[in-house]
Design a protein around this motif. Structure first.
Motif, PDB file in Angstrom:
ATOM      1  N   LEU A   1       0.843  -0.952  -0.073  1.00 52.31           N
ATOM      2  CA  LEU A   1       0.661   0.209  -0.046  1.00 52.31           C
ATOM      3  C   LEU A   1       0.648   1.441   0.015  1.00 52.31           C
ATOM      4  O   LEU A   1       0.861   1.965  -1.077  1.00 52.31           O
ATOM      5  CB  LEU A   1      -0.673  -0.049   0.752  1.00 52.31           C
ATOM      6  CG  LEU A   1      -2.163  -0.842   1.265  1.00 52.31           C
ATOM      7  CD1 LEU A   1      -2.714  -1.330   2.871  1.00 52.31           C
ATOM      8  CD2 LEU A   1      -2.817  -1.003  -0.408  1.00 52.31           C
ATOM      9  N   ILE A   2       1.616   1.478   0.652  1.00 48.11           N
ATOM     10  CA  ILE A   2       2.867   2.495   0.586  1.00 48.11           C
ATOM     11  C   ILE A   2       3.057   2.576  -0.242  1.00 48.11           C
ATOM     12  O   ILE A   2       3.187   3.857  -0.537  1.00 48.11           O
ATOM     13  CB  ILE A   2       3.561   2.706   2.321  1.00 48.11           C
ATOM     14  CG1 ILE A   2       2.904   2.654   3.283  1.00 48.11           C
ATOM     15  CG2 ILE A   2       4.219   3.538   2.460  1.00 48.11           C
ATOM     16  CD1 ILE A   2       2.928   2.751   5.257  1.00 48.11           C
ATOM     17  N   GLY A   3       3.985   1.200  -0.837  1.00 45.46           N
ATOM     18  CA  GLY A   3       5.112   1.507  -1.793  1.00 45.46           C
ATOM     19  C   GLY A   3       3.742   2.156  -3.052  1.00 45.46           C
ATOM     20  O   GLY A   3       4.552   2.606  -3.981  1.00 45.46           O
ATOM     21  N   THR A   4       2.800   1.487  -3.404  1.00 47.30           N
ATOM     22  CA  THR A   4       1.798   2.053  -4.841  1.00 47.30           C
ATOM     23  C   THR A   4       2.050   3.415  -4.276  1.00 47.30           C
ATOM     24  O   THR A   4       2.150   3.402  -5.374  1.00 47.30           O
ATOM     25  CB  THR A   4       1.250   0.944  -4.858  1.00 47.30           C
ATOM     26  OG1 THR A   4       0.883  -0.347  -4.885  1.00 47.30           O
ATOM     27  CG2 THR A   4      -0.114   1.363  -5.444  1.00 47.30           C
ATOM     28  N   PHE A   5       1.679   3.789  -3.089  1.00 48.12           N
ATOM     29  CA  PHE A   5       1.525   5.219  -2.871  1.00 48.12           C
ATOM     30  C   PHE A   5       2.587   6.017  -3.245  1.00 48.12           C
ATOM     31  O   PHE A   5       2.683   7.270  -4.413  1.00 48.12           O
ATOM     32  CB  PHE A   5       0.956   5.379  -1.448  1.00 48.12           C
ATOM     33  CG  PHE A   5       1.089   7.133  -1.087  1.00 48.12           C
ATOM     34  CD1 PHE A   5       0.103   7.424  -1.505  1.00 48.12           C
ATOM     35  CD2 PHE A   5       1.975   7.459  -0.624  1.00 48.12           C
ATOM     36  CE1 PHE A   5       0.173   9.780  -1.650  1.00 48.12           C
ATOM     37  CE2 PHE A   5       1.973   9.188  -0.177  1.00 48.12           C
ATOM     38  CZ  PHE A   5       0.803   9.810  -0.889  1.00 48.12           C
ATOM     39  N   GLU A   6       3.736   5.644  -3.401  1.00 45.53           N
ATOM     40  CA  GLU A   6       5.086   6.271  -3.208  1.00 45.53           C
ATOM     41  C   GLU A   6       5.409   6.711  -4.987  1.00 45.53           C
ATOM     42  O   GLU A   6       5.725   7.549  -5.383  1.00 45.53           O
ATOM     43  CB  GLU A   6       6.151   6.114  -2.468  1.00 45.53           C
ATOM     44  CG  GLU A   6       6.396   5.949  -1.196  1.00 45.53           C
ATOM     45  CD  GLU A   6       6.328   7.466  -1.141  1.00 45.53           C
ATOM     46  OE1 GLU A   6       7.364   8.331  -1.744  1.00 45.53           O
ATOM     47  OE2 GLU A   6       5.965   7.753   0.325  1.00 45.53           O
TER      48      GLU A   6
END
Length: 344
Positions: free
Chosen positions: A107-112
């Motif tokens: 989730l955070i990786g995709t957001f970045e």
């Protein structure tokens, strides 16, 4: 020379995809954190092969997609033509033990990635999802226009969430995004935590294999070289927001965004017992089966309708399971040189 960012380039699929892209004349920036989720030496060997094959056309970057600012810096430096986001914490069963790693990577990786693309838009972004997104659906073969609301594992829930996140960015910022849902991928250089690797290793060593749901499971087994060829061809199938909001029949294109979901599968559902039989044939050995109940978060069957992929690219994965399994067993024996059952 067009530049492609491949996240997860030292992973099973990322390695094969990067190798294919390099052979077609692309420059590849390969990002991977070389995590210890499984054998690090396998990942390092994959990256070393890409460096040898690609020369100056392959740039390895060691880092995590979720690291604040890293993706933005890479996008600024390289001005990517295409982005293929494969990096993720994988595995249905491990998501029960360590869900936080899925939250951070997926989730955070995709957001970045999405924030960096918002600032420096590529021609097309392709993000990996999963057949697990279909969850509790029992209507098969799975079609991209089916509702997918009841994921059965936290892994699947995070991947479905990335589809929704990407859709919002596609709508708000006109970023062309294709989410591809791949099915049970297998082949040479595969992950040690996947069934084919574990089964082959155990059978060659004369050890029993754990067969879940007593073997009453079906999977749409997709050979890795078929999968990455489909991804390569999808680079040019850039989704366009429909001006009138009307979506062609059979297309999963959003009516309000340049966003599409595409299945990549073999369009066939193979019984697990038949898959094991293919391994027995390739090894020349008989498996000792340890029959187990269904594991939490698992589903009894998967089966892709891949007509949309064929419509968009003219391509359909079709490697026969026996041929694909034989290729894996040949690679495994060459790479690991195991002392096999009955041999000194």
């Amino acid at each position: 020379m067009q530049t492609v960012l491949v996240t997860g380039s030292a992973g099973f699929i990322g390695f094969h995809l990067s190798k294919l892209l390099l052979s077609h004349g692309y420059r590849v920036v390969g990002l991977d954190c070389i995590s210890d989720y499984y054998d690090v030496s396998l990942k390092e060997a994959r990256h070393a092969m890409l460096a040898e094959a690609g020369g100056d056309a392959f740039l390895p970057v060691i880092g995590k997609v979720e690291t604040p600012g890293l993706m933005m810096a890479l996008f600024e430096e390289h001005n990517f033509d295409y982005v293929i986001h494969l990096a993720a914490q994988a595995g249905v069963r491990y998501s029960i033990e360590n869900p936080r790693s899925y939250l951070e990577s997926n989730l955070i990786g995709t957001f970045e990635i999405l924030e960096a693309a918002r600032a420096h838009p590529p021609k097309h972004m392709l993000l990996a999802s999963t057949s697990s997104a279909y969850g509790a659906n029992t209507q098969m073969p799975y079609r991209e226009d089916q509702r997918a609301d009841h994921q059965m594992s936290f892994y699947a829930a995070t991947k479905k969430s990335t589809e929704n996140m990407a859709h919002s960015y596609a709508h708000l910022f006109d970023l062309p995004v294709t989410m591809f849902r791949f099915f049970t991928v297998y082949g040479p250089w595969g992950r040690p935590d996947m069934a084919l690797f574990k089964f082959t290793k155990a059978i060659l060593a004369g050890q029993p294999i754990d067969v879940y749901n007593h073997g009453d499971m079906k999977r749409d087994f997709t050979y890795v070289e078929d999968l990455v060829e489909a991804i390569r061809l999808l680079l040019d199938a850039v989704p366009v927001r429909p001006e009138d909001g009307v979506v062609p029949e059979g297309d999963s294109l959003s009516p309000v965004a340049p966003h599409r979901v595409v299945n990549i599968g073999n369009s066939d559902s193979v019984q697990l017992t038949d898959f094991i039989a293919a391994i027995e044939k390739a090894t020349g050995l008989t498996a000792t089966r340890n029959l187990m109940p269904m594991q939490a978060g698992d589903v009894p069957a998967t089966w892709a309708n891949a007509e949309l992929l064929k419509t968009l690219t003219g391509y359909a994965p079709q490697t026969d399971v026996e041929d694909g399994v034989a290729a894996f067993v040949k690679w495994y024996r060459a790479h690991y040189r195991p002392n096999e059952a009955g041999q000194s």
